[in-house]
Design a protein around this motif. Sequence first.
Motif, PDB file in Angstrom:
ATOM      1  N   GLY A 126       0.807  -1.193  -0.008  1.00 43.47           N
ATOM      2  CA  GLY A 126       0.182   0.121  -0.015  1.00 43.47           C
ATOM      3  C   GLY A 126       0.740   1.257   0.082  1.00 43.47           C
ATOM      4  N   GLN A 127       1.906   1.196  -0.052  1.00 39.14           N
ATOM      5  CA  GLN A 127       2.897   2.226  -0.499  1.00 39.14           C
ATOM      6  C   GLN A 127       3.254   2.620  -1.972  1.00 39.14           C
ATOM      7  OE1 GLN A 127       6.072   0.360   1.816  1.00 39.14           O
ATOM      8  NE2 GLN A 127       5.268   1.703   3.813  1.00 39.14           N
ATOM      9  N   GLY A 128       3.733   3.911  -2.089  1.00 38.96           N
ATOM     10  CA  GLY A 128       4.275   4.356  -3.488  1.00 38.96           C
ATOM     11  C   GLY A 128       5.613   4.112  -3.556  1.00 38.96           C
ATOM     12  N   ALA A 129       5.947   3.919  -5.066  1.00 38.24           N
ATOM     13  CA  ALA A 129       7.302   3.356  -5.576  1.00 38.24           C
ATOM     14  C   ALA A 129       8.046   4.778  -5.182  1.00 38.24           C
ATOM     15  CB  ALA A 129       7.247   3.051  -7.069  1.00 38.24           C
ATOM     16  N   ILE A 130       9.368   4.438  -5.049  1.00 34.77           N
ATOM     17  CA  ILE A 130      10.358   5.532  -4.680  1.00 34.77           C
ATOM     18  C   ILE A 130      11.369   5.663  -5.974  1.00 34.77           C
ATOM     19  CG2 ILE A 130      12.447   6.180  -3.361  1.00 34.77           C
ATOM     20  CD1 ILE A 130      11.054   4.572  -0.960  1.00 34.77           C
ATOM     21  N   ALA A 131      11.491   6.803  -6.349  1.00 37.34           N
ATOM     22  CA  ALA A 131      12.401   6.944  -7.545  1.00 37.34           C
ATOM     23  C   ALA A 131      13.792   6.585  -7.586  1.00 37.34           C
ATOM     24  CB  ALA A 131      11.980   8.393  -8.065  1.00 37.34           C
ATOM     25  N   PRO A 132      14.399   5.938  -8.345  1.00 36.97           N
ATOM     26  CA  PRO A 132      15.793   5.941  -8.270  1.00 36.97           C
ATOM     27  C   PRO A 132      16.676   6.881  -7.982  1.00 36.97           C
ATOM     28  CG  PRO A 132      15.210   5.473 -10.367  1.00 36.97           C
ATOM     29  CD  PRO A 132      14.141   5.640  -9.485  1.00 36.97           C
ATOM     30  N   ASP A 133      17.780   6.741  -7.242  1.00 37.09           N
ATOM     31  CA  ASP A 133      18.800   8.033  -7.301  1.00 37.09           C
ATOM     32  C   ASP A 133      20.124   7.670  -8.092  1.00 37.09           C
ATOM     33  OD1 ASP A 133      20.913   9.773  -6.785  1.00 37.09           O
ATOM     34  OD2 ASP A 133      20.639   9.884  -4.632  1.00 37.09           O
ATOM     35  N   PRO A 134      20.262   8.254  -9.405  1.00 38.36           N
ATOM     36  CA  PRO A 134      21.368   7.454 -10.231  1.00 38.36           C
ATOM     37  C   PRO A 134      22.676   7.792  -9.786  1.00 38.36           C
ATOM     38  CG  PRO A 134      20.310   9.692 -11.189  1.00 38.36           C
ATOM     39  CD  PRO A 134      19.534   9.135 -10.075  1.00 38.36           C
ATOM     40  N   ALA A 135      22.840   8.637  -8.827  1.00 36.06           N
ATOM     41  CA  ALA A 135      24.311   8.715  -8.088  1.00 36.06           C
ATOM     42  C   ALA A 135      24.649   7.750  -7.316  1.00 36.06           C
ATOM     43  CB  ALA A 135      24.176   9.973  -7.582  1.00 36.06           C
ATOM     44  N   ARG A 136      23.724   6.914  -6.858  1.00 37.74           N
ATOM     45  CA  ARG A 136      23.907   5.985  -5.801  1.00 37.74           C
ATOM     46  C   ARG A 136      24.572   4.565  -6.689  1.00 37.74           C
ATOM     47  NH1 ARG A 136      18.884   6.638  -3.053  1.00 37.74           N
ATOM     48  NH2 ARG A 136      19.300   7.561  -0.749  1.00 37.74           N
ATOM     49  N   HIS A 138      24.396   0.576  -7.316  1.00 41.65           N
ATOM     50  CA  HIS A 138      23.344  -0.126  -7.664  1.00 41.65           C
ATOM     51  C   HIS A 138      22.708  -0.682  -6.482  1.00 41.65           C
ATOM     52  CE1 HIS A 138      20.608  -2.013 -10.808  1.00 41.65           C
ATOM     53  NE2 HIS A 138      21.036  -3.411 -10.196  1.00 41.65           N
ATOM     54  N   ALA A 139      23.318  -1.457  -5.514  1.00 40.80           N
ATOM     55  CA  ALA A 139      22.776  -2.329  -4.347  1.00 40.80           C
ATOM     56  C   ALA A 139      22.352  -1.143  -3.489  1.00 40.80           C
ATOM     57  CB  ALA A 139      23.800  -2.850  -3.634  1.00 40.80           C
ATOM     58  N   ALA A 140      22.969   0.226  -3.235  1.00 43.22           N
ATOM     59  CA  ALA A 140      22.525   1.155  -2.194  1.00 43.22           C
ATOM     60  C   ALA A 140      21.128   1.531  -2.802  1.00 43.22           C
ATOM     61  CB  ALA A 140      23.684   2.098  -2.442  1.00 43.22           C
ATOM     62  N   ASP A 141      21.157   1.617  -4.058  1.00 42.81           N
ATOM     63  CA  ASP A 141      19.641   2.258  -4.644  1.00 42.81           C
ATOM     64  C   ASP A 141      18.638   1.534  -4.573  1.00 42.81           C
ATOM     65  OD1 ASP A 141      18.507   4.810  -5.513  1.00 42.81           O
ATOM     66  OD2 ASP A 141      18.858   4.304  -7.660  1.00 42.81           O
ATOM     67  N   GLY A 148      13.058   3.415   1.819  1.00 47.44           N
ATOM     68  CA  GLY A 148      12.819   4.815   1.743  1.00 47.44           C
ATOM     69  C   GLY A 148      13.967   5.487   2.486  1.00 47.44           C
ATOM     70  N   ALA A 149      14.746   4.726   3.077  1.00 47.10           N
ATOM     71  CA  ALA A 149      15.630   5.540   3.878  1.00 47.10           C
ATOM     72  C   ALA A 149      17.040   5.184   3.358  1.00 47.10           C
ATOM     73  CB  ALA A 149      15.844   4.868   5.264  1.00 47.10           C
ATOM     74  N   ASP A 150      18.019   5.833   3.682  1.00 51.43           N
ATOM     75  CA  ASP A 150      19.671   5.695   3.320  1.00 51.43           C
ATOM     76  C   ASP A 150      20.044   4.346   3.888  1.00 51.43           C
ATOM     77  OD1 ASP A 150      19.821   7.935   1.824  1.00 51.43           O
ATOM     78  OD2 ASP A 150      20.480   9.114   3.313  1.00 51.43           O
ATOM     79  N   PRO A 151      20.489   3.196   3.267  1.00 50.00           N
ATOM     80  CA  PRO A 151      20.753   2.074   3.681  1.00 50.00           C
ATOM     81  C   PRO A 151      22.190   2.265   4.473  1.00 50.00           C
ATOM     82  CG  PRO A 151      21.108   1.995   1.593  1.00 50.00           C
ATOM     83  CD  PRO A 151      20.548   3.265   1.646  1.00 50.00           C
ATOM     84  N   GLY A 152      22.563   1.558   5.575  1.00 54.09           N
ATOM     85  CA  GLY A 152      23.831   1.762   6.046  1.00 54.09           C
ATOM     86  C   GLY A 152      24.816   0.898   5.332  1.00 54.09           C
ATOM     87  N   ALA A 153      26.181   1.027   5.425  1.00 54.51           N
ATOM     88  CA  ALA A 153      27.185   0.674   4.670  1.00 54.51           C
ATOM     89  C   ALA A 153      27.292  -1.101   4.613  1.00 54.51           C
ATOM     90  CB  ALA A 153      28.620   1.179   5.030  1.00 54.51           C
ATOM     91  N   GLU A 154      26.904  -1.455   5.745  1.00 53.17           N
ATOM     92  CA  GLU A 154      26.905  -2.902   5.992  1.00 53.17           C
ATOM     93  C   GLU A 154      25.828  -3.594   5.388  1.00 53.17           C
ATOM     94  OE1 GLU A 154      29.331  -5.727   6.179  1.00 53.17           O
ATOM     95  OE2 GLU A 154      30.190  -4.246   7.516  1.00 53.17           O
TER      96      GLU A 154
END
Length: 361
Positions: A126-136, A138-141, A148-154
Amino acid sequence: MSGLDNVIAAETRLSEVDGANGRLVICGHSLDDLAGNVPYEDVLALLLPDLLGPNPQAIRADLGQARVVAFRQLAHLDAELAALPVTEALRALMARLPDGEDRETALLQIAAPAVFVPALVRRQAGQGAIAPDPARAHAADMLAMLTGADPGAEAVRALDTYLVTVSDHGLNASTFTARVVASTRAGYASAVVAALGALKGPLHGGAPGPVLDMLDAIGTPANAADWIDAALVRGERLMGFGHRVYRVRDPRADALKGALRRLGAAGGMDAGRLALAEAIERDALTALRARKPDRVLETNVEFFTALLLEALGFPRDAFTGVFAAGRVGGWVAHAHEQIETGRLIRPQSRYVGPQPAGRAA
């Protein structure tokens, strides 16, 4: 039928599966050296240097732009398609992408599953899609589009480990399917969609989810040995153990177990869940060796795949789609190799049916 065991159907520079020694080589590099040490883009540079180029940073930038292009397809995601199981919806979305044998098509095919799977998971929640960030990367994006959050490095390292680990694995069912379709010159998109159809089968890409069902049924480490013994008495298969090719431990299982332990140490997963899994693995291997001494049934990639993808936030019905997001690099590489070096794949069959009446013996 034999399943074509031991039949050599292609010569490839892409990967070698050494089942006797538990070794996986990808483009001259041991999986032990790649998994957990390099991002997915580096493996794409190994798999497709003449198509994508040998520079992982350039691939990262171009893959980011390809994710943006793929995201536009979600504007046409209707309710009926979104309600399908994730793998079936992914297959339908991939079939909408343009076909061809060029670099742009290859990049789009590799980028799209990382966009579509998180969007489908969110839509079904029931949530909306989040647009990709081309600067990230591939796995991080992919993780950012899921949560919807910035993933941690690990967490990023863990997903990269998974994508690298499953990126290519010899002439498995889906990869062979991709090569057959590519040999007709149908294009990369056709090869990938056909491979997805093969991956959907529970004997190939559909087993990680039931591993978690087994963990949930066992519940605590103290229950593991009795539950496993009872399951084996009933003749049930223990999910996550045994492999068609490996006669010793699946090296991919070790890579993912290492990623899980690093993720756990960083606080990225429930320590009790990992302890339960390790207890089940220990007791299952003990029971299998005692009850089936004539068979080699070691831990396979699916066992720790289930735990890793669960810890990263992917629901069980999306596991096959995440598998596709990693394996698509190998599918495209095999399709490209088949186009460049192979010919139309046309094996023979032996007729064993009845002959027309009256035919002389």
